[in-house]
Design a protein around this motif. Structure first.
Motif, PDB file in Angstrom:
ATOM      1  N   LEU A   1     -66.269  56.377  83.218  1.00  0.00           N
ATOM      2  CA  LEU A   1     -67.580  56.976  83.486  1.00  0.00           C
ATOM      3  C   LEU A   1     -68.665  56.426  82.569  1.00  0.00           C
ATOM      4  O   LEU A   1     -69.841  56.391  82.943  1.00  0.00           O
ATOM      5  CB  LEU A   1     -67.508  58.493  83.348  1.00  0.00           C
ATOM      6  N   GLY A   2     -68.282  56.020  81.369  1.00  0.00           N
ATOM      7  CA  GLY A   2     -69.223  55.381  80.452  1.00  0.00           C
ATOM      8  C   GLY A   2     -70.416  56.248  80.081  1.00  0.00           C
ATOM      9  O   GLY A   2     -70.338  57.479  80.044  1.00  0.00           O
ATOM     10  N   GLU A   3     -71.540  55.592  79.819  1.00  0.00           N
ATOM     11  CA  GLU A   3     -72.757  56.286  79.400  1.00  0.00           C
ATOM     12  C   GLU A   3     -73.299  57.199  80.497  1.00  0.00           C
ATOM     13  O   GLU A   3     -73.873  58.253  80.216  1.00  0.00           O
ATOM     14  CB  GLU A   3     -73.827  55.268  78.997  1.00  0.00           C
ATOM     15  N   GLU A   4     -73.101  56.784  81.741  1.00  0.00           N
ATOM     16  CA  GLU A   4     -73.563  57.612  82.860  1.00  0.00           C
ATOM     17  C   GLU A   4     -72.829  58.953  82.868  1.00  0.00           C
ATOM     18  O   GLU A   4     -73.421  60.007  83.102  1.00  0.00           O
ATOM     19  CB  GLU A   4     -73.342  56.880  84.180  1.00  0.00           C
ATOM     20  N   GLY A   5     -71.534  58.899  82.588  1.00  0.00           N
ATOM     21  CA  GLY A   5     -70.747  60.124  82.525  1.00  0.00           C
ATOM     22  C   GLY A   5     -71.178  61.012  81.378  1.00  0.00           C
ATOM     23  O   GLY A   5     -71.262  62.239  81.524  1.00  0.00           O
ATOM     24  N   LYS A   6     -71.464  60.406  80.233  1.00  0.00           N
ATOM     25  CA  LYS A   6     -71.910  61.182  79.071  1.00  0.00           C
ATOM     26  C   LYS A   6     -73.200  61.927  79.386  1.00  0.00           C
ATOM     27  O   LYS A   6     -73.361  63.102  79.026  1.00  0.00           O
ATOM     28  CB  LYS A   6     -72.116  60.257  77.873  1.00  0.00           C
ATOM     29  N   LYS A   7     -74.110  61.266  80.088  1.00  0.00           N
ATOM     30  CA  LYS A   7     -75.382  61.901  80.435  1.00  0.00           C
ATOM     31  C   LYS A   7     -75.181  63.091  81.370  1.00  0.00           C
ATOM     32  O   LYS A   7     -75.774  64.159  81.182  1.00  0.00           O
ATOM     33  CB  LYS A   7     -76.324  60.894  81.089  1.00  0.00           C
ATOM     34  N   VAL A   8     -74.320  62.916  82.381  1.00  0.00           N
ATOM     35  CA  VAL A   8     -74.083  64.003  83.338  1.00  0.00           C
ATOM     36  C   VAL A   8     -73.424  65.192  82.638  1.00  0.00           C
ATOM     37  O   VAL A   8     -73.802  66.346  82.861  1.00  0.00           O
ATOM     38  CB  VAL A   8     -73.215  63.525  84.521  1.00  0.00           C
ATOM     39  N   PHE A   9     -72.452  64.924  81.774  1.00  0.00           N
ATOM     40  CA  PHE A   9     -71.808  66.022  81.037  1.00  0.00           C
ATOM     41  C   PHE A   9     -72.811  66.726  80.123  1.00  0.00           C
ATOM     42  O   PHE A   9     -72.785  67.956  79.992  1.00  0.00           O
ATOM     43  CB  PHE A   9     -70.615  65.503  80.231  1.00  0.00           C
ATOM     44  N   ASP A  10     -73.689  65.958  79.488  1.00  0.00           N
ATOM     45  CA  ASP A  10     -74.732  66.571  78.654  1.00  0.00           C
ATOM     46  C   ASP A  10     -75.622  67.488  79.485  1.00  0.00           C
ATOM     47  O   ASP A  10     -75.997  68.584  79.047  1.00  0.00           O
ATOM     48  CB  ASP A  10     -75.584  65.489  77.991  1.00  0.00           C
ATOM     49  N   ASP A  11     -75.951  67.057  80.704  1.00  0.00           N
ATOM     50  CA  ASP A  11     -76.775  67.873  81.599  1.00  0.00           C
ATOM     51  C   ASP A  11     -76.044  69.146  82.014  1.00  0.00           C
ATOM     52  O   ASP A  11     -76.655  70.218  82.130  1.00  0.00           O
ATOM     53  CB  ASP A  11     -77.161  67.067  82.843  1.00  0.00           C
ATOM     54  N   VAL A  12     -74.737  69.028  82.255  1.00  0.00           N
ATOM     55  CA  VAL A  12     -73.934  70.203  82.609  1.00  0.00           C
ATOM     56  C   VAL A  12     -73.999  71.239  81.495  1.00  0.00           C
ATOM     57  O   VAL A  12     -74.251  72.430  81.729  1.00  0.00           O
ATOM     58  CB  VAL A  12     -72.462  69.802  82.879  1.00  0.00           C
ATOM     59  N   PHE A  13     -73.801  70.793  80.257  1.00  0.00           N
ATOM     60  CA  PHE A  13     -73.703  71.731  79.138  1.00  0.00           C
ATOM     61  C   PHE A  13     -75.043  72.335  78.724  1.00  0.00           C
ATOM     62  O   PHE A  13     -75.071  73.280  77.939  1.00  0.00           O
ATOM     63  CB  PHE A  13     -73.007  71.065  77.949  1.00  0.00           C
ATOM     64  N   LYS A  14     -76.130  71.828  79.281  1.00  0.00           N
ATOM     65  CA  LYS A  14     -77.429  72.455  79.036  1.00  0.00           C
ATOM     66  C   LYS A  14     -77.472  73.874  79.593  1.00  0.00           C
ATOM     67  O   LYS A  14     -78.252  74.712  79.137  1.00  0.00           O
ATOM     68  CB  LYS A  14     -78.545  71.627  79.672  1.00  0.00           C
TER      69      LYS A  14
END
Length: 254
Positions: free
Chosen positions: A220-233
């Protein structure tokens, strides 16, 4: 008095509305869960009684009820039964078993169960197919993979829809990348305080889970990290539980 009754019924309907909406969506399978929080010193005894209970159900051919059993490393034992609708909760499916076993033997078995825990309870959850990622077909039983990891995402009522949209984005990313880390998503139903989504992942064991998780993170790379960060908001509390399924304690009528 009639005005008071009307107010009470309106309040009840408004309270149940979120659960009724969830139940009406065809993509959400309903499950009844009986949870026993077993004392550490009584786990072996609890599992022995559970085996005896399953044997009694098999011997007397109990109908109208099936369940799978999962346990966490913290001593939570979850007896999980699929339901067609909430009306099934009105049925006393244990009555035929009590009659065949004998009332005294039936009650004695549950007295033995009760000595194994100080807390237990019942609640409903819904399997949400829209948010679940299992491209080869959705199933709660993953053969050969009895290890489980539960990721609880607790959310406030005003953030439920936002979190749901982010979980849709997460599934879309997993799909587009062809991830091999499959998961099922459940939402709490009637009988629980607070709202949460829980993602359940299956693996052979802890090592297999860690290997899949690491490979997925790289994929998932950086794209995955961004989506997970958005989820945890939209998550105010995050909890993880580890455990396993117990096929030897599960029951399904012939």
């Amino acid at each position: 008095m009639s005005a008071l009754k009307s107010t009470v019924w309106v309040t009840v309907i408004l309270f149940l509305l979120p659960y009724l909406n969830i139940a009406q969506e065809s993509k959400n399978q309903l499950f009844y869960i009986h949870e026993d929080r077993v004392k550490p010193s009584m786990i072996q005894e609890y599992e022995q009684i559970s085996k005896e209970f399953k044997e009694a159900c098999t011997k007397h051919n109990l109908q109208g009820l099936s369940w799978e059993v999962a346990s966490t490393s913290t001593g939570r034992y979850l007896n999980i039964s699929p339901l067609t609708n909430m009306a099934e909760l009105d049925k006393n499916v244990m009555a035929p078993l009590a009659e065949k076993m004998g009332d005294e033997a039936f009650k004695d078995m549950f007295k033995r169960f009760n000595r194994c825990y100080d807390k237990h309870g019942d609640y409903l959850v819904y399997l949400n197919e829209e948010l679940t990622y299992m491209p080869e077909g959705i199933s709660t039983t993953t053969e050969g993979q009895n290890y489980r990891k539960w990721h609880f995402l607790h959310v406030t009522p005003d953030n439920i829809q936002d979190l749901k949209e982010k979980l849709k984005e997460l599934k879309a990313l997993f799909t587009r990348k062809g991830s091999k880390e499959y998961y099922r998503v459940y939402h709490n139903g009637f009988g629980t305080m607070g709202d949460y989504y829980v993602a359940v992942l299956s693996a052979i064991d802890e090592e297999d889970y860690a290997k899949k998780s690491k490979a997925n993170q790289v994929l998932l790379g950086e794209e995955g990290k961004k989506v997970f960060d958005d989820v945890f908001k939209y998550v105010y509390k995050y909890e993880v539980e580890s455990g396993s399924m117990h096929p030897e304690l599960s029951y399904s009528p012939k």
